[in-house]
Motif scaffolding. Structure first.
Motif, PDB file in Angstrom:
ATOM      1  N   SER A 191      -7.639  -4.813  -3.637  1.00 53.94           N
ATOM      2  CA  SER A 191      -7.321  -3.753  -4.593  1.00 53.94           C
ATOM      3  C   SER A 191      -5.902  -3.866  -5.135  1.00 53.94           C
ATOM      4  O   SER A 191      -5.567  -3.248  -6.142  1.00 53.94           O
ATOM      5  CB  SER A 191      -7.499  -2.376  -3.948  1.00 53.94           C
ATOM      6  OG  SER A 191      -6.627  -2.220  -2.835  1.00 53.94           O
ATOM      7  N   GLY A 192      -5.035  -4.657  -4.452  1.00 49.90           N
ATOM      8  CA  GLY A 192      -3.652  -4.799  -4.882  1.00 49.90           C
ATOM      9  C   GLY A 192      -2.775  -3.682  -4.335  1.00 49.90           C
ATOM     10  O   GLY A 192      -3.255  -2.727  -3.718  1.00 49.90           O
ATOM     11  N   VAL A 193      -1.475  -3.800  -4.574  1.00 54.12           N
ATOM     12  CA  VAL A 193      -0.521  -2.828  -4.042  1.00 54.12           C
ATOM     13  C   VAL A 193       0.198  -2.047  -5.144  1.00 54.12           C
ATOM     14  O   VAL A 193       1.055  -1.213  -4.863  1.00 54.12           O
ATOM     15  CB  VAL A 193       0.529  -3.527  -3.146  1.00 54.12           C
ATOM     16  CG1 VAL A 193      -0.113  -4.092  -1.900  1.00 54.12           C
ATOM     17  CG2 VAL A 193       1.271  -4.621  -3.921  1.00 54.12           C
ATOM     18  N   GLU A 194      -0.142  -2.322  -6.399  1.00 54.35           N
ATOM     19  CA  GLU A 194       0.550  -1.661  -7.498  1.00 54.35           C
ATOM     20  C   GLU A 194       0.261  -0.163  -7.536  1.00 54.35           C
ATOM     21  O   GLU A 194       1.096   0.632  -7.966  1.00 54.35           O
ATOM     22  CB  GLU A 194       0.139  -2.295  -8.838  1.00 54.35           C
ATOM     23  CG  GLU A 194       0.548  -3.753  -8.977  1.00 54.35           C
ATOM     24  CD  GLU A 194       2.059  -3.935  -8.936  1.00 54.35           C
ATOM     25  OE1 GLU A 194       2.775  -3.129  -9.542  1.00 54.35           O
ATOM     26  OE2 GLU A 194       2.513  -4.888  -8.277  1.00 54.35           O
ATOM     27  N   LYS A 195      -0.913   0.228  -7.090  1.00 53.73           N
ATOM     28  CA  LYS A 195      -1.306   1.629  -7.109  1.00 53.73           C
ATOM     29  C   LYS A 195      -1.883   2.013  -5.760  1.00 53.73           C
ATOM     30  O   LYS A 195      -2.636   1.250  -5.150  1.00 53.73           O
ATOM     31  CB  LYS A 195      -2.353   1.859  -8.209  1.00 53.73           C
ATOM     32  CG  LYS A 195      -2.724   3.313  -8.427  1.00 53.73           C
ATOM     33  CD  LYS A 195      -3.727   3.435  -9.570  1.00 53.73           C
ATOM     34  CE  LYS A 195      -4.113   4.904  -9.791  1.00 53.73           C
ATOM     35  NZ  LYS A 195      -5.119   5.046 -10.877  1.00 53.73           N
ATOM     36  N   VAL A 196      -1.506   3.199  -5.268  1.00 52.37           N
ATOM     37  CA  VAL A 196      -2.026   3.681  -3.987  1.00 52.37           C
ATOM     38  C   VAL A 196      -3.412   4.270  -4.242  1.00 52.37           C
ATOM     39  O   VAL A 196      -3.554   5.451  -4.583  1.00 52.37           O
ATOM     40  CB  VAL A 196      -1.083   4.730  -3.362  1.00 52.37           C
ATOM     41  CG1 VAL A 196      -1.582   5.141  -1.975  1.00 52.37           C
ATOM     42  CG2 VAL A 196       0.331   4.180  -3.252  1.00 52.37           C
ATOM     43  N   ASP A 197      -4.432   3.438  -4.070  1.00 44.57           N
ATOM     44  CA  ASP A 197      -5.787   3.857  -4.406  1.00 44.57           C
ATOM     45  C   ASP A 197      -6.779   2.942  -3.698  1.00 44.57           C
ATOM     46  O   ASP A 197      -6.396   1.916  -3.103  1.00 44.57           O
ATOM     47  CB  ASP A 197      -5.996   3.804  -5.918  1.00 44.57           C
ATOM     48  CG  ASP A 197      -7.173   4.643  -6.389  1.00 44.57           C
ATOM     49  OD1 ASP A 197      -7.811   5.299  -5.539  1.00 44.57           O
ATOM     50  OD2 ASP A 197      -7.462   4.638  -7.596  1.00 44.57           O
ATOM     51  N   PRO A 215     -21.618   4.486  14.833  1.00 41.70           N
ATOM     52  CA  PRO A 215     -20.639   5.203  13.999  1.00 41.70           C
ATOM     53  C   PRO A 215     -19.825   4.278  13.109  1.00 41.70           C
ATOM     54  O   PRO A 215     -19.659   3.089  13.402  1.00 41.70           O
ATOM     55  CB  PRO A 215     -19.744   5.896  15.039  1.00 41.70           C
ATOM     56  CG  PRO A 215     -19.874   5.064  16.271  1.00 41.70           C
ATOM     57  CD  PRO A 215     -21.285   4.554  16.269  1.00 41.70           C
ATOM     58  N   VAL A 216     -19.325   4.844  12.027  1.00 43.39           N
ATOM     59  CA  VAL A 216     -18.368   4.169  11.157  1.00 43.39           C
ATOM     60  C   VAL A 216     -16.974   4.648  11.561  1.00 43.39           C
ATOM     61  O   VAL A 216     -16.730   5.858  11.646  1.00 43.39           O
ATOM     62  CB  VAL A 216     -18.626   4.509   9.675  1.00 43.39           C
ATOM     63  CG1 VAL A 216     -17.535   3.903   8.789  1.00 43.39           C
ATOM     64  CG2 VAL A 216     -19.999   4.022   9.243  1.00 43.39           C
ATOM     65  N   ILE A 217     -16.073   3.704  11.825  1.00 41.17           N
ATOM     66  CA  ILE A 217     -14.703   4.063  12.193  1.00 41.17           C
ATOM     67  C   ILE A 217     -13.772   3.524  11.116  1.00 41.17           C
ATOM     68  O   ILE A 217     -13.578   2.313  10.999  1.00 41.17           O
ATOM     69  CB  ILE A 217     -14.325   3.495  13.570  1.00 41.17           C
ATOM     70  CG1 ILE A 217     -15.259   4.071  14.640  1.00 41.17           C
ATOM     71  CG2 ILE A 217     -12.856   3.814  13.905  1.00 41.17           C
ATOM     72  CD1 ILE A 217     -14.959   3.584  16.056  1.00 41.17           C
ATOM     73  N   PRO A 218     -13.182   4.403  10.300  1.00 41.33           N
ATOM     74  CA  PRO A 218     -12.288   3.957   9.227  1.00 41.33           C
ATOM     75  C   PRO A 218     -10.901   3.590   9.759  1.00 41.33           C
ATOM     76  O   PRO A 218     -10.353   4.261  10.630  1.00 41.33           O
ATOM     77  CB  PRO A 218     -12.204   5.177   8.299  1.00 41.33           C
ATOM     78  CG  PRO A 218     -13.314   6.093   8.739  1.00 41.33           C
ATOM     79  CD  PRO A 218     -13.478   5.832  10.203  1.00 41.33           C
ATOM     80  N   ILE A 219     -10.354   2.508   9.215  1.00 37.59           N
ATOM     81  CA  ILE A 219      -8.987   2.077   9.509  1.00 37.59           C
ATOM     82  C   ILE A 219      -8.236   1.999   8.181  1.00 37.59           C
ATOM     83  O   ILE A 219      -8.700   1.347   7.247  1.00 37.59           O
ATOM     84  CB  ILE A 219      -8.970   0.708  10.214  1.00 37.59           C
ATOM     85  CG1 ILE A 219      -9.700   0.793  11.558  1.00 37.59           C
ATOM     86  CG2 ILE A 219      -7.542   0.214  10.412  1.00 37.59           C
ATOM     87  CD1 ILE A 219      -9.858  -0.549  12.245  1.00 37.59           C
ATOM     88  N   VAL A 220      -7.099   2.678   8.111  1.00 36.32           N
ATOM     89  CA  VAL A 220      -6.354   2.767   6.852  1.00 36.32           C
ATOM     90  C   VAL A 220      -4.977   2.140   7.014  1.00 36.32           C
ATOM     91  O   VAL A 220      -4.189   2.556   7.873  1.00 36.32           O
ATOM     92  CB  VAL A 220      -6.212   4.227   6.396  1.00 36.32           C
ATOM     93  CG1 VAL A 220      -5.510   4.288   5.040  1.00 36.32           C
ATOM     94  CG2 VAL A 220      -7.579   4.906   6.322  1.00 36.32           C
ATOM     95  N   VAL A 221      -4.706   1.122   6.201  1.00 44.32           N
ATOM     96  CA  VAL A 221      -3.392   0.467   6.178  1.00 44.32           C
ATOM     97  C   VAL A 221      -2.602   1.033   5.011  1.00 44.32           C
ATOM     98  O   VAL A 221      -3.077   1.032   3.872  1.00 44.32           O
ATOM     99  CB  VAL A 221      -3.540  -1.064   6.017  1.00 44.32           C
ATOM    100  CG1 VAL A 221      -2.163  -1.728   5.975  1.00 44.32           C
ATOM    101  CG2 VAL A 221      -4.375  -1.639   7.155  1.00 44.32           C
ATOM    102  N   ALA A 222      -1.396   1.548   5.277  1.00 42.74           N
ATOM    103  CA  ALA A 222      -0.565   2.135   4.227  1.00 42.74           C
ATOM    104  C   ALA A 222      -0.245   1.111   3.145  1.00 42.74           C
ATOM    105  O   ALA A 222      -0.201  -0.099   3.397  1.00 42.74           O
ATOM    106  CB  ALA A 222       0.726   2.676   4.829  1.00 42.74           C
ATOM    107  N   ASN A 223      -0.013   1.577   1.941  1.00 44.05           N
ATOM    108  CA  ASN A 223       0.413   0.698   0.864  1.00 44.05           C
ATOM    109  C   ASN A 223       1.744   0.050   1.243  1.00 44.05           C
ATOM    110  O   ASN A 223       2.686   0.736   1.659  1.00 44.05           O
ATOM    111  CB  ASN A 223       0.570   1.490  -0.434  1.00 44.05           C
ATOM    112  CG  ASN A 223       0.965   0.623  -1.610  1.00 44.05           C
ATOM    113  OD1 ASN A 223       2.129   0.309  -1.785  1.00 44.05           O
ATOM    114  ND2 ASN A 223      -0.013   0.246  -2.418  1.00 44.05           N
TER     115      ASN A 223
END
Length: 287
Positions: A191-197, A215-223
């Motif tokens: 998705s790229g890093v130009e936009k937090v989305d 189960p689905v376990i979401p992992i979120v890496v900050a921009n």
């Protein structure tokens, strides 16, 4: 005169204790891991990736002999994380580790996908007994593809929807039979890093979860554009936040298209909220 000078330098080098030579790589690493421009650090990152892939090939051959095949991807991910920290000073801060599946339990781990640098951060959160789902083209890459084939990665052909669903169903059967988990980037591409989305999610991971009833376990890496931004030719160093969200159960989710869409959108909404929360510059230790 030049010959005498060269001989003098050679003699002097021979007198340097062997211990100094042994420490030289460590000294150079300490000096240069926070230095260098975009091209230099990108090259070192590629070298680290190739070294990790070679290590992965070796691990894929030896660990099954030792009865530790379930540790192949985990140990390679940890190794890749370690050498990138040593040579590029790239690290992570993980919160929500209590949300990982317990030993002996399976799950579908879904993670946002910004750039190729994501595989460095995967090392901080990649669970044991977990396979990777990737696009089919990667299996033809030298070294990296060899490792992924040997480590039993799951290759999805995203250009063939029916084929992808069939492969997801086969993966769901393997989850139960082998008692493994799966790690996947549901956006399907970077998705790229130009936009937090987040990009719209592909449905393969969610078909897989509902068919396997795990189960689905979401992992979120900050921009992390303050660390790495290929468009601006910037490659720095620092630690980035990663948040593991609570598991989302799928036992009561039907396998029809509408139910899968609802599940995927629910997961995406939770991940986007978390992404926006942890992506502020104040939260990321970057240079």
């Amino acid at each position: 005169m030049a010959e005498l000078a060269a001989n003098h330098i050679g003699t002097s080098l021979q007198r340097v204790p062997w211990g100094i030579w042994a420490l030289l790589p460590i000294i150079l690493q300490a000096i240069f891991r926070r230095r260098g421009g975009y091209r230099y650090r990108s090259f070192i990152s590629l070298v680290c990736l190739m070294i990790s892939a070679l290590y992965g090939v070796a691990a894929s051959v030896t660990l099954p002999i030792l009865g530790k095949a379930h540790l192949i991807n985990w140990t390679v991910a940890r190794f890749h994380k370690m050498i990138n920290k040593r040579f590029l000073d790239i690290g992570s801060q993980v919160e929500g580790e209590e949300n990982f599946a317990k030993d002996g339990q399976s799950a579908i781990y879904v993670c946002n996908h910004q750039t190729l640098l994501d595989i460095v951060y995967m090392g901080a959160v990649f669970p044991k007994s977990t396979s990777v789902v990737s696009k089919k083209a990667l299996k033809y890459y030298p070294i990296l593809g060899w490792f992924m084939i040997l480590s039993k990665s799951i290759f999805l052909d995203r250009t063939n929807r029916e084929g992808a669903i069939k492969q997801a169903r086969q993966a769901a059967e393997d989850i139960h039979r082998k008692k493994t988990s799966v790690f996947i980037f549901p956006e399907g591409t970077r998705s790229g890093v130009e936009k937090v989305d987040l990009l719209p999610f592909k449905k393969g991971a969610f078909y897989m979860a509902t068919q396997a009833k795990v189960p689905v376990i979401p992992i979120v890496v900050a921009n992390y554009k303050e660390i790495f931004n290929p468009k601006q030719k910037h490659f720095g160093y620092g630690d980035i936040k990663i948040r593991v969200l609570p598991a989302i159960e799928t036992k009561d989710v039907l396998e029809d298209s509408a139910s899968i869409d609802t599940l995927a959108n629910n997961v995406r909404d939770q991940m986007l909220t978390a992404l926006l929360e942890i992506s502020s510059q104040e939260d990321a230790k970057t240079k």
